[in-house]
Design a protein around this motif. Structure first.
Motif, PDB file in Angstrom:
ATOM      1  N   TYR A 189       2.003  38.865  14.576  1.00 40.40           N
ATOM      2  CA  TYR A 189       1.463  39.358  13.108  1.00 40.40           C
ATOM      3  C   TYR A 189       1.860  40.763  12.942  1.00 40.40           C
ATOM      4  CZ  TYR A 189      -2.438  42.066  15.143  1.00 40.40           C
ATOM      5  OH  TYR A 189      -2.957  42.951  15.944  1.00 40.40           O
ATOM      6  N   ARG A 190       2.397  41.399  14.219  1.00 40.83           N
ATOM      7  CA  ARG A 190       2.973  42.639  13.949  1.00 40.83           C
ATOM      8  C   ARG A 190       4.017  43.215  15.292  1.00 40.83           C
ATOM      9  NH1 ARG A 190       0.053  46.822  17.006  1.00 40.83           N
ATOM     10  NH2 ARG A 190      -1.799  46.089  17.779  1.00 40.83           N
ATOM     11  N   GLY A 191       4.819  43.823  14.937  1.00 34.56           N
ATOM     12  CA  GLY A 191       5.604  44.536  16.147  1.00 34.56           C
ATOM     13  C   GLY A 191       5.205  46.121  16.585  1.00 34.56           C
TER      14      GLY A 191
ATOM     15  N   PHE B  12      12.041  51.606  26.430  1.00 38.26           N
ATOM     16  CA  PHE B  12      10.576  51.315  26.824  1.00 38.26           C
ATOM     17  C   PHE B  12      10.534  50.198  26.403  1.00 38.26           C
ATOM     18  CE2 PHE B  12      10.628  56.187  26.645  1.00 38.26           C
ATOM     19  CZ  PHE B  12      10.618  56.458  27.914  1.00 38.26           C
ATOM     20  N   THR B  13       9.134  49.288  26.925  1.00 39.66           N
ATOM     21  CA  THR B  13       8.724  48.018  26.415  1.00 39.66           C
ATOM     22  C   THR B  13       8.166  48.291  24.942  1.00 39.66           C
ATOM     23  OG1 THR B  13       6.870  48.404  27.499  1.00 39.66           O
ATOM     24  CG2 THR B  13       8.663  47.171  28.782  1.00 39.66           C
ATOM     25  N   GLY B  14       8.524  47.122  24.169  1.00 35.29           N
ATOM     26  CA  GLY B  14       7.873  46.674  22.868  1.00 35.29           C
ATOM     27  C   GLY B  14       7.660  45.159  22.910  1.00 35.29           C
ATOM     28  N   SER B  15       6.664  44.740  22.017  1.00 32.00           N
ATOM     29  CA  SER B  15       6.484  43.391  21.548  1.00 32.00           C
ATOM     30  C   SER B  15       5.960  43.248  20.537  1.00 32.00           C
ATOM     31  CB  SER B  15       5.294  43.208  22.760  1.00 32.00           C
ATOM     32  OG  SER B  15       4.232  43.933  22.523  1.00 32.00           O
ATOM     33  N   VAL B  16       5.899  41.899  20.092  1.00 30.58           N
ATOM     34  CA  VAL B  16       5.058  41.444  19.036  1.00 30.58           C
ATOM     35  C   VAL B  16       3.603  41.019  19.401  1.00 30.58           C
ATOM     36  CG1 VAL B  16       7.171  40.511  17.512  1.00 30.58           C
ATOM     37  CG2 VAL B  16       5.823  39.004  19.384  1.00 30.58           C
ATOM     38  N   GLN B  17       2.742  41.797  18.539  1.00 25.99           N
ATOM     39  CA  GLN B  17       1.276  41.423  18.870  1.00 25.99           C
ATOM     40  C   GLN B  17       0.819  40.192  18.235  1.00 25.99           C
ATOM     41  OE1 GLN B  17      -0.189  43.580  20.870  1.00 25.99           O
ATOM     42  NE2 GLN B  17      -2.334  43.103  20.738  1.00 25.99           N
ATOM     43  N   GLY B  18       0.216  39.395  18.908  1.00 25.84           N
ATOM     44  CA  GLY B  18      -0.264  38.035  18.431  1.00 25.84           C
ATOM     45  C   GLY B  18      -1.770  37.872  18.244  1.00 25.84           C
ATOM     46  N   ILE B  19      -2.189  36.791  17.513  1.00 29.52           N
ATOM     47  CA  ILE B  19      -3.689  36.614  17.428  1.00 29.52           C
ATOM     48  C   ILE B  19      -3.774  35.141  17.405  1.00 29.52           C
ATOM     49  CG2 ILE B  19      -3.268  36.541  14.718  1.00 29.52           C
ATOM     50  CD1 ILE B  19      -6.004  37.860  14.501  1.00 29.52           C
ATOM     51  N   GLY B  20      -4.808  34.661  18.610  1.00 22.75           N
ATOM     52  CA  GLY B  20      -4.947  33.286  18.306  1.00 22.75           C
ATOM     53  C   GLY B  20      -6.519  32.934  18.305  1.00 22.75           C
TER      54      GLY B  20
ATOM     55  N   ILE C  42       5.079  47.753  13.117  1.00 23.58           N
ATOM     56  CA  ILE C  42       6.289  47.179  12.454  1.00 23.58           C
ATOM     57  C   ILE C  42       6.164  45.858  11.790  1.00 23.58           C
ATOM     58  CG2 ILE C  42       8.664  46.442  12.983  1.00 23.58           C
ATOM     59  CD1 ILE C  42       8.245  48.436  15.433  1.00 23.58           C
ATOM     60  N   PRO C  43       6.220  45.504  10.347  1.00 27.52           N
ATOM     61  CA  PRO C  43       5.904  44.362   9.746  1.00 27.52           C
ATOM     62  C   PRO C  43       6.677  43.406  10.123  1.00 27.52           C
ATOM     63  CG  PRO C  43       6.933  45.651   8.165  1.00 27.52           C
ATOM     64  CD  PRO C  43       6.870  46.328   9.320  1.00 27.52           C
TER      65      PRO C  43
END
Length: 396
Positions: free
Chosen positions: A159-161, A307-315, A349-350
């Motif tokens: 849902y977001r970066g 550096f590291t980044g990711s997409v944050q998730g929801i479950g 980040i959308p």
């Protein structure tokens, strides 16, 4: 919004049932016979999240907006359960694993915000049945989102970066001296002793990212950053030697090397002029700069390898007590209104921009989540942080 606890809900329900019974069942049937309507009770949705204080603040606003302004207002009421990172005690991942192993059903864990580390840790200690399969027909706002989770596809909705960047003081670091590679960053650190800091790993994701990037830059296999296999620990030595070599050049308070506590610790040192550069979250720097707590001279930059980044998730945990309400919250968090809150309040980040107000967050548009250097070490993080504490944190 204060979180409602199950005991209070059960007590209130019991009292209500007693009151209705005392009034007699005929009243309810009489009401129906007379054409009256009985309002359906608002159903609680227990939302769980973890992270730094800026994450807590934005989730408080999301929950409030969900309850008062969304299409679900009056049908569901979200309650926030937030675990501040780096405060000790059980993590959200630990609690979810414990609940699953205990065979809980109909629990208060309705929907959970999960980063890569938490997700991979949970899966390594349980199995994919710990999470509910998502019913995408109930999440129409996910249409058009191509980002995927690092694991458990179909069970976690990104849902977001988010990504860690290099934050620097543009008044003391000229633009042509801002490092663009890790090698240039090391040269800058050694040429400016005491002017760089990273927070203690385990207390905030920016310090975690710096340490993990430094260590895994020496491992040739890129899949290592996405693995919780203990075999990779055998290849950590060169990275830890690198961190030891950097140690004398870190920020000092008096005559002592200090690794600040939490992401905010390094950002505070940067804004106060105690240091000139540090790794930090892009969203954290930009949101605080917008709020005026970080001055305009604090800029952000990226380096290679990044550096590291990711997409944050929801479950939805498989033992959720309100699966429809959990789907409703996930669909809401992907709405233009919720995405605007995420952009404006924390510079997230959308993952889709239609209808999203990007004013003041234009720098985010140059960050392509598909190019993020993702990492998910699972339970290896515990060993890595413990080794850092023993070999680096005790150097003094």
């Amino acid at each position: 919004m204060k979180t409602k606890r199950l005991l209070a809900v059960l007590t209130a329900s019991a009292l209500l049932a007693t009151m209705l019974a005392g009034c007699g069942g005929d009243d309810a049937s009489s009401n129906a016979d007379n054409g009256g309507e009985t309002a359906e009770a608002v159903k609680d949705v227990q939302v769980w999240a973890t992270g730094s204080d800026n994450v807590r603040q934005v989730f408080e606003e999301l929950v409030e907006d969900f309850n008062t302004n969304s299409e679900y207002a009056g049908t569901y009421e979200a309650n926030l359960n937030f675990i501040l990172s780096g405060t000790g005690g059980g993590t959200l991942a630990d609690q979810l694993v414990a609940a699953y192993r205990a065979g809980q059903t109909e629990s208060e864990f309705d929907v959970s915000d999960l980063g890569d580390d938490d997700l991979t840790k949970i899966l390594s200690l349980t199995d994919e049945n710990v999470l509910q399969d998502l019913d995408m027909s109930l999440i129409p706002n996910a249409e058009g989102i191509t980002a995927e989770p690092v694991a458990a596809k179909g069970k976690i909705q990104p849902y977001r970066g988010t990504t860690v960047i290099l934050a620097y003081n543009s008044d003391t670091v000229p633009e042509d001296e801002v490092p663009t590679t890790m090698d240039e960053l090391v040269e800058w650190i050694k040429a400016h002793p005491g002017r760089f800091a990273y927070n203690t790993p385990g207390t905030g994701g920016a310090g975690d990212s710096f340490v993990r990037t430094a260590i895994y830059n020496f491992i040739d296999d890129p899949s290592a950053l996405m693995s919780d296999d203990p075999k990779w620990e055998e290849q950590w030595d060169e990275g830890f030697a690198f961190l030891k070599d950097l140690h004398p050049y870190m920020y000092k308070s008096g005559d002592t090397i200090v690794y600040p506590n939490k992401n905010q610790g390094t950002l505070d040192l940067l804004t106060q002029g105690e240091i000139d550069m540090c790794p930090n979250w892009a969203d954290m720097v930009l949101s605080q700069r917008k709020a005026g707590t970080v001055p305009e001279n604090i800029k952000i930059a990226t380096i290679e390898p990044s550096f590291t980044g990711s997409v944050q998730g929801i479950g939805i945990p498989s033992f959720s007590g309100n699966v429809p309400g959990a789907h409703a919250f996930i669909n809401y968090i992907l709405s233009p209104e919720a995405q605007t809150i995420l952009v404006q309040d924390m510079a997230a980040i959308p993952l889709k921009t239609d209808g999203v107000d990007l004013t003041g967050a234009e720098e985010l548009m140059d960050m392509d989540v598909s190019n993020f250097r993702t990492q998910a070490l699972g339970d290896l993080v515990t060993d890595l942080n413990a080794r850092w504490d023993e070999e680096i944190g005790t150097l003094g």
